[in-house]
Design a protein around this motif. Structure first.
Motif, PDB file in Angstrom:
ATOM      1  N   PHE A 195       0.796  -1.226   0.000  1.00 57.87           N
ATOM      2  CA  PHE A 195       0.000   0.000   0.000  1.00 57.87           C
ATOM      3  C   PHE A 195       0.834   1.284   0.000  1.00 57.87           C
ATOM      4  N   LEU A 196       1.761   1.369   0.934  1.00 60.62           N
ATOM      5  CA  LEU A 196       2.369   2.662   1.237  1.00 60.62           C
ATOM      6  C   LEU A 196       3.533   3.016   0.313  1.00 60.62           C
ATOM      7  N   ILE A 207      -0.688   7.731   7.535  1.00 56.07           N
ATOM      8  CA  ILE A 207      -1.255   7.403   8.847  1.00 56.07           C
ATOM      9  C   ILE A 207      -2.272   6.293   8.685  1.00 56.07           C
ATOM     10  N   LEU A 208      -2.647   5.670   9.789  1.00 50.44           N
ATOM     11  CA  LEU A 208      -3.828   4.823   9.799  1.00 50.44           C
ATOM     12  C   LEU A 208      -5.032   5.683   9.432  1.00 50.44           C
ATOM     13  N   GLU A 254      -1.773  19.382  -1.232  1.00 51.08           N
ATOM     14  CA  GLU A 254      -1.654  19.137  -2.669  1.00 51.08           C
ATOM     15  C   GLU A 254      -2.339  17.847  -3.096  1.00 51.08           C
ATOM     16  N   SER A 255      -2.345  16.852  -2.214  1.00 47.42           N
ATOM     17  CA  SER A 255      -2.919  15.558  -2.594  1.00 47.42           C
ATOM     18  C   SER A 255      -3.253  14.755  -1.348  1.00 47.42           C
ATOM     19  N   ILE A 256      -4.344  13.997  -1.441  1.00 43.42           N
ATOM     20  CA  ILE A 256      -4.699  13.016  -0.413  1.00 43.42           C
ATOM     21  C   ILE A 256      -4.978  11.700  -1.129  1.00 43.42           C
ATOM     22  N   VAL A 257      -4.355  10.627  -0.663  1.00 43.85           N
ATOM     23  CA  VAL A 257      -4.509   9.318  -1.300  1.00 43.85           C
ATOM     24  C   VAL A 257      -4.947   8.301  -0.251  1.00 43.85           C
ATOM     25  N   GLU A 258      -5.919   7.471  -0.613  1.00 42.15           N
ATOM     26  CA  GLU A 258      -6.307   6.313   0.192  1.00 42.15           C
ATOM     27  C   GLU A 258      -5.830   5.078  -0.579  1.00 42.15           C
ATOM     28  N   MET A 311      -4.179   6.454   4.968  1.00 39.53           N
ATOM     29  CA  MET A 311      -4.372   7.729   4.272  1.00 39.53           C
ATOM     30  C   MET A 311      -3.003   8.389   4.160  1.00 39.53           C
ATOM     31  N   VAL A 312      -2.733   8.958   2.985  1.00 38.82           N
ATOM     32  CA  VAL A 312      -1.453   9.607   2.728  1.00 38.82           C
ATOM     33  C   VAL A 312      -1.697  11.035   2.263  1.00 38.82           C
TER      34      VAL A 312
END
Length: 252
Positions: free
Chosen positions: A36-37, A151-152, A218-222, A246-247
């Protein structure tokens, strides 16, 4: 849930857990990091050659080593003294990484405007004073620099969250509870007798604190598993049912 437990207690527990944690890490991290990360972090970072990079909460150091091999000038900190010992043991002498013991809530040994990029991988939920950590990351970045952290997922990984199962063990659905509780809670760590501490906040608190610190989102990714990763690890098909992580990518 015990509100009197803070970062100092978290550090003690991570010191105890450091060896067990590190044994589960290869040069790509653990399975969740690999699936994932890592793909998300690397896509958000882009080319880091010749950039000054801080690995904020480096753990056993796998990301620091990848950063260095990618051509970055790397500094790495972790608040667990034992974790810093392990990462130094795992790092070949020809990888010139500046490892330091330090709490991301207060990195006063590092100068203002020192880094082009800061990456903090699965660390912020281990800190009681996340607002202070965000302020430190902002202070340490050059103008226009980027802060990327994972993060979680605060909406799904909450105190008392977990799978609802049948008597035979079939997973029915993921339960979420106590979402609006903000504070510390304990979580078993890979079967260890010692429980780790996590500090839960709502998504609203995270976003507003970042904005109030001065960051631009700038960006949020799940992150979801890719087709390639599903071929390698088919069991991660269940992670399409809810998000684990969540990143964020932020700019100063």
């Amino acid at each position: 849930m015990k509100q009197n437990l803070g970062t100092e207690e978290a550090i003690k527990r991570w010191d105890t857990f450091a060896d067990t944690y590190s044994k589960n890490h290869t040069e790509q991290g653990d399975l969740h990091k690999e699936v994932f990360l890592n793909p998300t972090l690397f896509s958000l970072m882009g080319n880091i050659k010749n950039k000054k990079v801080l690995d904020a909460g480096c753990g056993e150091g796998y990301l620091s080593r990848i950063f260095y091999k990618s051509g970055a000038i790397v500094t790495a900190v972790d608040y667990s003294p034992r974790m810093i010992e392990i990462t130094k043991e795992r790092t070949p002498n020809d990888l010139l990484i500046d490892y330091r013991q330090g709490n991301c809530e207060d990195l006063n040994t590092l100068e203002d405007n020192s880094f082009d990029l800061i990456v903090s991988n699965m660390v912020i939920q281990d800190l009681a004073n996340y607002d202070k950590a965000f302020q430190e990351m902002y202070r340490l970045l050059v103008d226009g620099g980027s802060f990327i952290f994972s993060i979680l997922h605060p909406c799904f990984i909450t105190p008392k969250s977990g799978w609802e199962k049948t008597e035979s063990g079939e997973k029915l659905h993921w339960n979420v509870d106590n979402y609006f509780y903000e504070g510390v809670y304990e979580q078993p760590a890979l079967g260890d007798k010692e429980k780790m501490l996590f500090f839960h906040r709502t998504l609203t608190s995270y976003v507003n604190t970042l904005i109030n610190t001065g960051f631009t989102i700038e960006s949020i990714v799940e992150p979801k598993p890719s087709k390639e990763m599903l071929k390698k690890y088919p069991s991660f098909e269940e992670d399409f049912r809810c998000a684990d992580f969540m990143v964020f990518k932020l700019k100063k």
